[in-house]
Write a protein that holds these residues in place. Structure first.
Motif, mmCIF file in Angstrom:
data_model
loop_
_atom_site.group_PDB
_atom_site.id
_atom_site.type_symbol
_atom_site.label_atom_id
_atom_site.label_comp_id
_atom_site.label_asym_id
_atom_site.label_seq_id
_atom_site.Cartn_x
_atom_site.Cartn_y
_atom_site.Cartn_z
ATOM 1 N N SER A 35 5.384 12.080 -2.699
ATOM 2 C CA SER A 35 5.220 10.708 -2.215
ATOM 3 C C SER A 35 4.737 10.742 -0.783
ATOM 4 O O SER A 35 5.307 11.457 0.044
ATOM 5 C CB SER A 35 6.543 9.945 -2.250
ATOM 6 O OG SER A 35 6.883 9.591 -3.551
ATOM 7 N N ARG A 36 3.707 9.980 -0.518
ATOM 8 C CA ARG A 36 3.253 9.795 0.862
ATOM 9 C C ARG A 36 3.350 8.304 1.155
ATOM 10 O O ARG A 36 2.634 7.504 0.561
ATOM 11 C CB ARG A 36 1.812 10.274 1.027
ATOM 12 C CG ARG A 36 1.691 11.762 0.858
ATOM 13 C CD ARG A 36 0.713 12.352 1.842
ATOM 14 N NE ARG A 36 0.658 13.788 1.645
ATOM 15 C CZ ARG A 36 -0.459 14.474 1.604
ATOM 16 N NH1 ARG A 36 -1.612 13.875 1.742
ATOM 17 N NH2 ARG A 36 -0.422 15.773 1.439
ATOM 18 N N PHE A 37 4.280 7.978 2.025
ATOM 19 C CA PHE A 37 4.460 6.580 2.389
ATOM 20 C C PHE A 37 3.417 6.204 3.430
ATOM 21 O O PHE A 37 3.203 6.941 4.394
ATOM 22 C CB PHE A 37 5.884 6.337 2.884
ATOM 23 C CG PHE A 37 6.886 6.457 1.776
ATOM 24 C CD1 PHE A 37 7.145 5.379 0.939
ATOM 25 C CD2 PHE A 37 7.543 7.651 1.539
ATOM 26 C CE1 PHE A 37 8.051 5.491 -0.097
ATOM 27 C CE2 PHE A 37 8.452 7.777 0.499
ATOM 28 C CZ PHE A 37 8.703 6.689 -0.320
ATOM 29 N N VAL A 38 2.761 5.067 3.227
ATOM 30 C CA VAL A 38 1.648 4.651 4.076
ATOM 31 C C VAL A 38 2.059 3.484 4.971
ATOM 32 O O VAL A 38 3.126 2.901 4.814
ATOM 33 C CB VAL A 38 0.412 4.278 3.230
ATOM 34 C CG1 VAL A 38 -0.052 5.464 2.408
ATOM 35 C CG2 VAL A 38 0.689 3.081 2.336
ATOM 36 N N GLU A 39 1.180 3.156 5.872
ATOM 37 C CA GLU A 39 1.400 2.063 6.818
ATOM 38 C C GLU A 39 1.574 0.738 6.083
ATOM 39 O O GLU A 39 0.799 0.423 5.193
ATOM 40 C CB GLU A 39 0.201 1.940 7.765
ATOM 41 C CG GLU A 39 -0.010 3.136 8.659
ATOM 42 C CD GLU A 39 1.109 3.306 9.651
ATOM 43 O OE1 GLU A 39 1.682 2.299 10.096
ATOM 44 O OE2 GLU A 39 1.429 4.464 9.972
ATOM 45 N N PRO A 40 2.569 -0.046 6.470
ATOM 46 C CA PRO A 40 2.755 -1.352 5.834
ATOM 47 C C PRO A 40 1.586 -2.305 6.075
ATOM 48 O O PRO A 40 1.252 -3.110 5.212
ATOM 49 C CB PRO A 40 4.031 -1.901 6.472
ATOM 50 C CG PRO A 40 4.665 -0.784 7.193
ATOM 51 C CD PRO A 40 3.628 0.268 7.420
ATOM 52 N N MET A 41 0.957 -2.198 7.248
ATOM 53 C CA MET A 41 -0.157 -3.092 7.574
ATOM 54 C C MET A 41 -1.412 -2.651 6.823
ATOM 55 O O MET A 41 -1.891 -1.530 6.986
ATOM 56 C CB MET A 41 -0.416 -3.080 9.085
ATOM 57 C CG MET A 41 -1.502 -4.022 9.518
ATOM 58 S SD MET A 41 -1.065 -5.743 9.281
ATOM 59 C CE MET A 41 -0.216 -6.055 10.797
ATOM 60 N N HIS A 42 -1.903 -3.536 5.968
ATOM 61 C CA HIS A 42 -3.057 -3.245 5.109
ATOM 62 C C HIS A 42 -4.217 -2.647 5.898
ATOM 63 O O HIS A 42 -4.835 -1.659 5.472
ATOM 64 C CB HIS A 42 -3.481 -4.534 4.390
ATOM 65 C CG HIS A 42 -4.485 -4.334 3.323
ATOM 66 N ND1 HIS A 42 -5.834 -4.451 3.559
ATOM 67 C CD2 HIS A 42 -4.347 -4.025 2.016
ATOM 68 C CE1 HIS A 42 -6.488 -4.225 2.426
ATOM 69 N NE2 HIS A 42 -5.611 -3.962 1.477
ATOM 70 N N SER A 43 -4.531 -3.219 7.052
ATOM 71 C CA SER A 43 -5.689 -2.770 7.833
ATOM 72 C C SER A 43 -5.490 -1.384 8.455
ATOM 73 O O SER A 43 -6.456 -0.771 8.910
ATOM 74 C CB SER A 43 -6.015 -3.787 8.922
ATOM 75 O OG SER A 43 -4.913 -3.931 9.795
ATOM 76 N N ASP A 44 -4.251 -0.875 8.453
ATOM 77 C CA ASP A 44 -3.971 0.450 9.028
ATOM 78 C C ASP A 44 -3.960 1.571 7.991
ATOM 79 O O ASP A 44 -3.709 2.719 8.335
ATOM 80 C CB ASP A 44 -2.609 0.444 9.740
ATOM 81 C CG ASP A 44 -2.624 -0.396 11.000
ATOM 82 O OD1 ASP A 44 -3.716 -0.649 11.532
ATOM 83 O OD2 ASP A 44 -1.534 -0.805 11.438
ATOM 84 N N ARG A 45 -4.230 1.265 6.754
ATOM 85 C CA ARG A 45 -4.134 2.283 5.689
ATOM 86 C C ARG A 45 -5.426 3.082 5.540
ATOM 87 O O ARG A 45 -5.997 3.194 4.451
ATOM 88 C CB ARG A 45 -3.781 1.614 4.369
ATOM 89 C CG ARG A 45 -2.422 0.997 4.370
ATOM 90 C CD ARG A 45 -2.078 0.459 3.014
ATOM 91 N NE ARG A 45 -1.042 -0.541 3.146
ATOM 92 C CZ ARG A 45 -0.892 -1.563 2.335
ATOM 93 N NH1 ARG A 45 -1.697 -1.720 1.300
ATOM 94 N NH2 ARG A 45 0.074 -2.425 2.525
ATOM 95 N N ASN A 46 -5.876 3.677 6.622
ATOM 96 C CA ASN A 46 -7.131 4.417 6.590
ATOM 97 C C ASN A 46 -7.057 5.644 5.706
ATOM 98 O O ASN A 46 -8.039 6.024 5.074
ATOM 99 C CB ASN A 46 -7.559 4.784 8.006
ATOM 100 C CG ASN A 46 -7.890 3.549 8.817
ATOM 101 O OD1 ASN A 46 -8.382 2.556 8.280
ATOM 102 N ND2 ASN A 46 -7.591 3.578 10.101
ATOM 103 N N VAL A 47 -5.898 6.300 5.637
ATOM 104 C CA VAL A 47 -5.776 7.493 4.794
ATOM 105 C C VAL A 47 -5.988 7.130 3.326
ATOM 106 O O VAL A 47 -6.647 7.863 2.584
ATOM 107 C CB VAL A 47 -4.432 8.223 5.015
ATOM 108 C CG1 VAL A 47 -3.252 7.402 4.533
ATOM 109 C CG2 VAL A 47 -4.434 9.577 4.346
ATOM 110 N N VAL A 48 -5.482 5.988 2.912
ATOM 111 C CA VAL A 48 -5.667 5.553 1.524
ATOM 112 C C VAL A 48 -7.130 5.201 1.282
ATOM 113 O O VAL A 48 -7.700 5.550 0.255
ATOM 114 C CB VAL A 48 -4.744 4.350 1.193
ATOM 115 C CG1 VAL A 48 -4.973 3.861 -0.220
ATOM 116 C CG2 VAL A 48 -3.292 4.730 1.399
#
Length: 87
Positions: A35-48
């Motif tokens: 599991s890789r937990f990502v940034e809650p802010m949609h605009s910050d999810r650059n890795v995804v």
């Protein structure tokens, strides 16, 4: 990726019902995953965005098959078709 690393990586958010749906299926089929937990802010999810082309979660990368995808319904269908067997 080392031999001990799971081949499946799930990008997800805490308490995301769509992510939890995918987790339930991974657990049901007893699949090892990271599991890789990502940034809650949609605009910050650059890795995804880099791995799937979208900023939405869940996103799954399966090194076994070379598949990268997003959208929980698509991921669940993929897991059932690929790992579900004759349940």
């Amino acid at each position: 990726m080392s031999a001990s690393d799971p081949a499946i990586t799930l990008y997800r958010l805490q308490a995301c019902p769509f992510c939890e749906r995918v987790v339930r299926v991974l657990d049901e089929y007893d699949l090892a995953y990271e599991s890789r937990f990502v940034e809650p802010m949609h605009s910050d999810r650059n890795v995804v965005k880099r791995i799937s082309g979208k900023r939405t979660v869940p996103a799954l990368v399966d090194e076994n098959t070379g598949v990268t995808m997003s959208e929980s319904a698509n991921i669940v269908e993929y897991l059932e078709n690929t790992y579900g067997g004759a349940n």
